[in-house]
Structures are given as C-alpha cells and as structure tokens.
Design a protein around this motif. Structure first.
Motif, PDB file in Angstrom:
ATOM      1  N   ILE A   1      -2.743   1.239  -5.265  1.00 58.92           N
ATOM      2  CA  ILE A   1      -1.774   0.554  -4.403  1.00 58.92           C
ATOM      3  C   ILE A   1      -0.751  -0.203  -5.236  1.00 58.92           C
ATOM      4  O   ILE A   1       0.428  -0.271  -4.876  1.00 58.92           O
ATOM      5  CB  ILE A   1      -2.515  -0.379  -3.418  1.00 58.92           C
ATOM      6  CG1 ILE A   1      -3.321   0.470  -2.423  1.00 58.92           C
ATOM      7  CG2 ILE A   1      -1.529  -1.270  -2.668  1.00 58.92           C
ATOM      8  CD1 ILE A   1      -4.214  -0.322  -1.505  1.00 58.92           C
TER       9      ILE A   1
ATOM     10  N   TYR B   1       2.111   1.985  -6.090  1.00 62.86           N
ATOM     11  CA  TYR B   1       2.897   2.524  -4.970  1.00 62.86           C
ATOM     12  C   TYR B   1       4.341   2.077  -5.101  1.00 62.86           C
ATOM     13  O   TYR B   1       4.634   0.878  -5.202  1.00 62.86           O
ATOM     14  CB  TYR B   1       2.302   2.035  -3.654  1.00 62.86           C
ATOM     15  CG  TYR B   1       3.065   2.445  -2.418  1.00 62.86           C
ATOM     16  CD1 TYR B   1       2.975   3.731  -1.911  1.00 62.86           C
ATOM     17  CD2 TYR B   1       3.876   1.526  -1.754  1.00 62.86           C
ATOM     18  CE1 TYR B   1       3.667   4.104  -0.769  1.00 62.86           C
ATOM     19  CE2 TYR B   1       4.567   1.885  -0.612  1.00 62.86           C
ATOM     20  CZ  TYR B   1       4.460   3.173  -0.128  1.00 62.86           C
ATOM     21  OH  TYR B   1       5.154   3.528   1.008  1.00 62.86           O
TER      22      TYR B   1
ATOM     23  N   SER C   1       8.077   0.020   2.013  1.00 61.97           N
ATOM     24  CA  SER C   1       6.999  -0.776   2.612  1.00 61.97           C
ATOM     25  C   SER C   1       7.267  -1.097   4.073  1.00 61.97           C
ATOM     26  O   SER C   1       6.546  -1.862   4.687  1.00 61.97           O
ATOM     27  CB  SER C   1       6.822  -2.085   1.831  1.00 61.97           C
ATOM     28  OG  SER C   1       8.029  -2.829   1.844  1.00 61.97           O
TER      29      SER C   1
ATOM     30  N   ASN D   1       8.634  -6.265   5.001  1.00 63.74           N
ATOM     31  CA  ASN D   1       8.920  -6.834   3.683  1.00 63.74           C
ATOM     32  C   ASN D   1       7.646  -7.269   2.969  1.00 63.74           C
ATOM     33  O   ASN D   1       7.543  -8.378   2.435  1.00 63.74           O
ATOM     34  CB  ASN D   1       9.885  -8.023   3.813  1.00 63.74           C
ATOM     35  CG  ASN D   1      11.250  -7.585   4.319  1.00 63.74           C
ATOM     36  OD1 ASN D   1      11.773  -6.564   3.883  1.00 63.74           O
ATOM     37  ND2 ASN D   1      11.810  -8.339   5.251  1.00 63.74           N
ATOM     38  N   LEU D   2       6.676  -6.383   2.991  1.00 59.47           N
ATOM     39  CA  LEU D   2       5.404  -6.681   2.331  1.00 59.47           C
ATOM     40  C   LEU D   2       5.587  -6.667   0.818  1.00 59.47           C
ATOM     41  O   LEU D   2       6.361  -5.876   0.291  1.00 59.47           O
ATOM     42  CB  LEU D   2       4.351  -5.645   2.736  1.00 59.47           C
ATOM     43  CG  LEU D   2       3.971  -5.636   4.218  1.00 59.47           C
ATOM     44  CD1 LEU D   2       3.164  -4.400   4.545  1.00 59.47           C
ATOM     45  CD2 LEU D   2       3.173  -6.887   4.548  1.00 59.47           C
TER      46      LEU D   2
ATOM     47  N   PRO E   1       4.808  -5.943  -3.162  1.00 56.60           N
ATOM     48  CA  PRO E   1       4.155  -4.837  -3.883  1.00 56.60           C
ATOM     49  C   PRO E   1       2.677  -5.121  -4.077  1.00 56.60           C
ATOM     50  O   PRO E   1       2.285  -6.252  -4.341  1.00 56.60           O
ATOM     51  CB  PRO E   1       4.910  -4.807  -5.218  1.00 56.60           C
ATOM     52  CG  PRO E   1       6.224  -5.455  -4.933  1.00 56.60           C
ATOM     53  CD  PRO E   1       5.939  -6.507  -3.903  1.00 56.60           C
TER      54      PRO E   1
ATOM     55  N   HIS F   1       0.407  -4.948  -1.804  1.00 54.09           N
ATOM     56  CA  HIS F   1      -0.252  -5.286  -0.539  1.00 54.09           C
ATOM     57  C   HIS F   1      -0.888  -4.033   0.049  1.00 54.09           C
ATOM     58  O   HIS F   1      -0.286  -2.961   0.056  1.00 54.09           O
ATOM     59  CB  HIS F   1       0.766  -5.878   0.432  1.00 54.09           C
ATOM     60  CG  HIS F   1       0.144  -6.544   1.621  1.00 54.09           C
ATOM     61  ND1 HIS F   1      -0.469  -5.857   2.626  1.00 54.09           N
ATOM     62  CD2 HIS F   1       0.033  -7.866   1.938  1.00 54.09           C
ATOM     63  CE1 HIS F   1      -0.915  -6.694   3.542  1.00 54.09           C
ATOM     64  NE2 HIS F   1      -0.632  -7.933   3.142  1.00 54.09           N
ATOM     65  N   SER F   2      -2.101  -4.141   0.553  1.00 52.04           N
ATOM     66  CA  SER F   2      -2.844  -2.966   1.017  1.00 52.04           C
ATOM     67  C   SER F   2      -2.209  -2.284   2.220  1.00 52.04           C
ATOM     68  O   SER F   2      -2.518  -1.130   2.499  1.00 52.04           O
ATOM     69  CB  SER F   2      -4.282  -3.366   1.360  1.00 52.04           C
ATOM     70  OG  SER F   2      -4.301  -4.337   2.394  1.00 52.04           O
TER      71      SER F   2
ATOM     72  N   VAL G   1       1.028  -1.592   2.624  1.00 48.14           N
ATOM     73  CA  VAL G   1       2.335  -0.974   2.389  1.00 48.14           C
ATOM     74  C   VAL G   1       2.335   0.511   2.705  1.00 48.14           C
ATOM     75  O   VAL G   1       3.353   1.059   3.139  1.00 48.14           O
ATOM     76  CB  VAL G   1       2.817  -1.197   0.932  1.00 48.14           C
ATOM     77  CG1 VAL G   1       3.148  -2.651   0.686  1.00 48.14           C
ATOM     78  CG2 VAL G   1       1.804  -0.674  -0.069  1.00 48.14           C
ATOM     79  N   ILE G   2       1.202   1.192   2.496  1.00 49.97           N
ATOM     80  CA  ILE G   2       1.208   2.638   2.718  1.00 49.97           C
ATOM     81  C   ILE G   2       1.164   3.002   4.197  1.00 49.97           C
ATOM     82  O   ILE G   2       1.340   4.164   4.551  1.00 49.97           O
ATOM     83  CB  ILE G   2       0.055   3.336   1.980  1.00 49.97           C
ATOM     84  CG1 ILE G   2      -1.301   2.840   2.469  1.00 49.97           C
ATOM     85  CG2 ILE G   2       0.194   3.166   0.476  1.00 49.97           C
ATOM     86  CD1 ILE G   2      -2.463   3.617   1.879  1.00 49.97           C
TER      87      ILE G   2
ATOM     88  N   HIS H   1       3.367   2.349   6.289  1.00 47.08           N
ATOM     89  CA  HIS H   1       4.717   2.774   6.663  1.00 47.08           C
ATOM     90  C   HIS H   1       4.912   4.259   6.413  1.00 47.08           C
ATOM     91  O   HIS H   1       5.409   4.992   7.270  1.00 47.08           O
ATOM     92  CB  HIS H   1       5.754   1.957   5.886  1.00 47.08           C
ATOM     93  CG  HIS H   1       7.160   2.382   6.147  1.00 47.08           C
ATOM     94  ND1 HIS H   1       7.836   2.029   7.290  1.00 47.08           N
ATOM     95  CD2 HIS H   1       8.032   3.152   5.426  1.00 47.08           C
ATOM     96  CE1 HIS H   1       9.052   2.553   7.267  1.00 47.08           C
ATOM     97  NE2 HIS H   1       9.193   3.235   6.147  1.00 47.08           N
TER      98      HIS H   1
ATOM     99  N   ASP I   1      13.568   5.035   4.993  1.00 44.42           N
ATOM    100  CA  ASP I   1      14.003   3.640   4.956  1.00 44.42           C
ATOM    101  C   ASP I   1      14.898   3.262   6.130  1.00 44.42           C
ATOM    102  O   ASP I   1      15.595   2.258   6.078  1.00 44.42           O
ATOM    103  CB  ASP I   1      14.740   3.360   3.641  1.00 44.42           C
ATOM    104  CG  ASP I   1      15.957   4.264   3.454  1.00 44.42           C
ATOM    105  OD1 ASP I   1      16.042   5.299   4.142  1.00 44.42           O
ATOM    106  OD2 ASP I   1      16.819   3.946   2.616  1.00 44.42           O
TER     107      ASP I   1
END
Length: 270
Positions: free
Chosen positions: A158, A161, A165, A169-170, A172, A174-175, A177-178, A180, A208
């Motif tokens: 993660i 990654y 996100s 606005n999570l 980098p 952060h569990s 983020v994926i 999205h 995005d």
C-alpha cells in the motif's frame, strides 16, 4: 499518373479497410506458411483479445456468379493448414447451395461487405468486451488479494501505491486508497454490460474525474476502457514490484489517453 487498381484488388482493399475499422491489423495479399505449404492469402486480419492473438484469413471473390462448393472446400483446407481461428469468404453475388452447406458448422463465414458490417461489428465488440471483462476481474482479484498478505507485506504494498486516492484526499499509505481504483474497475464492467445490451449512452469515469464521460458507441468505449484498464494494471505492477521512481500515476497513462481526456475536458466555446 495514378494507376487504378483492378476491380478484384480494390475489393480486397475494401474488405481490409472494413476489418481495420473493427480493430484488426490487416494485410492484403500476404503469404502465410502453413503446416504443409505456403499460401497467398487475399487478406489477413489479426487481433488480440484477453491476451490471446487471433488470426482470421479472408478470401475475396469479386465474381459475377455465385461461389461454388469446391472453392469453399479448398479454402477450408487452407484455413486448417495455417491454423487460422476463422476463415471468411466475401462475395457480392452470393454462394451456391452446396457452398453454404459446406460451411455450415465450421469456422468459415460466407458473407458480403454489407452483411458482414451489419452482423459482425457487434460480434467483434462482444469478443473485445469479454477480454476486457476478464482483465478487469483478474485485476480486481489482484487488488483484493493484498488483504491476504501479512500485515507487514500489505503495508509495504500500500505504501508503494501511486494511483489516485479518490476525492477523500487520503494520505499515501492509507489502507483505503485502493478502494477508489476498485470502484473505477467496477464502473467499467457496468458500462460494458450496459453497452452489450445496447443501453446507450453509457458512462465512463476516468481515474481522476468526479463527473463521468458520456460514450455513445463501441469504438470510443473500447478504446477508453482498454486504456484505463492498462493504466490500472501498471499501477498494480508498481505496487508489486516498482521498477521506476513513479511519483504520479499519470506517468503510467498513455499519451494518447492523456490527450483525449484533455480534449474532452476543454470547455466548449459557444
């Protein structure tokens, strides 16, 4: 001075152009080597679906009479010898009854320009859709499998990654983020399903964008989905085994896709 092609040769090029419009890579009058012999093929058409390359070979008969059974049997043997996935015979004056019977329940298609365009465009699109859906499902499974890793390995993945996100606005690493990118993959599958049932227009969400892009026909949907899936695959590959110092996922997006999105996003001038 421009030399006009003979009518039979022009017919070959018309067939090749139509297949190219459907996404095939085509060649006119190509020599293909089979198991027993080399054959001069009027038109070859190649396409890759779900990572599997397919070869279609084509015989073009610009005749004033119907194509007989004997010609179909000869061509059938050539299809088998070169290992083609499909053989097509184009003729504008039809086929004799024996020829139609000889092609029945085989990988041969007897057709004309108009009939092929009408009957096969959806078939080719369906073949591409199947491949795209399989790629999306495989990618979803890869992202979900991250949760089966040890906590240490999962955190490492993660942390690597580089994808979008979302709009929370999570930070980098952060569990969540994926989630999205998983949502975008799910939306692409839904759009493909809607298109399969002719429920146009369909909507595509760029990675995005908060607002969807309206898509009205197969060529645009196939292109934009293929490009987005390829970008998602590269994002996952960076998580699994980073090869470069990628800071922004847009570096993994093709230039063609970036240019298309830029054009779509430009405000319309009245």
């Amino acid at each position: 001075m421009t030399v006009k092609r003979p009518e039979w040769q022009q017919y070959q090029h018309e067939v090749a152009e139509m297949l190219s419009e459907l996404g095939f890579t085509t060649a006119v009058e190509e020599r293909v080597t089979g198991v027993r012999a080399a054959h001069d093929i009027d038109v070859t058409a190649r396409i890759t679906s779900a990572g599997i390359a397919q070869l279609w070979i084509v015989e073009c008969k610009k005749w004033k009479r119907a194509v007989p059974k004997e010609r179909i049997l000869t061509f059938s043997a050539i299809v088998a010898d070169v290992g083609a996935d499909r053989g097509l015979v184009f003729a504008e004056n039809g086929f004799q009854a024996g020829a139609i019977r000889a092609a029945r329940n085989t990988n041969l298609t007897l057709t004309s320009l108009v009939d092929f365009r009408h009957n096969t465009a959806d078939e080719v699109a369906a073949m591409k859709v199947k491949g795209l859906q399989e790629r999306i499902t495989a990618l979803e499974n890869k992202f979900h499998s991250i949760w089966d890793l040890t906590e240490e390995e999962r955190d490492k993945r993660i942390a690597q990654y580089v994808g979008p996100s979302g709009f929370l606005n999570l930070p980098p690493g952060h569990s969540a983020v994926i989630s999205h990118i998983l949502a975008r993959l799910s939306q692409m599958k839904e759009a493909l399903n809607f298109a399969r049932f002719n429920r146009w227009p369909v909507f595509h969400w760029a990675l995005d964008d908060e607002l969807p892009i309206t898509v009205n026909a197969w060529p645009g949907l196939i292109y934009i989905t293929e490009e987005t899936v390829a970008t998602c695959e590269r994002i996952y590959d960076e998580m699994e085994s980073p090869q470069t110092q990628v800071k922004d996922w847009r570096e993994l997006q093709s230039q063609g896709m970036t240019e298309l999105l830029t054009k779509i996003r430009q405000p319309k001038v009245n």
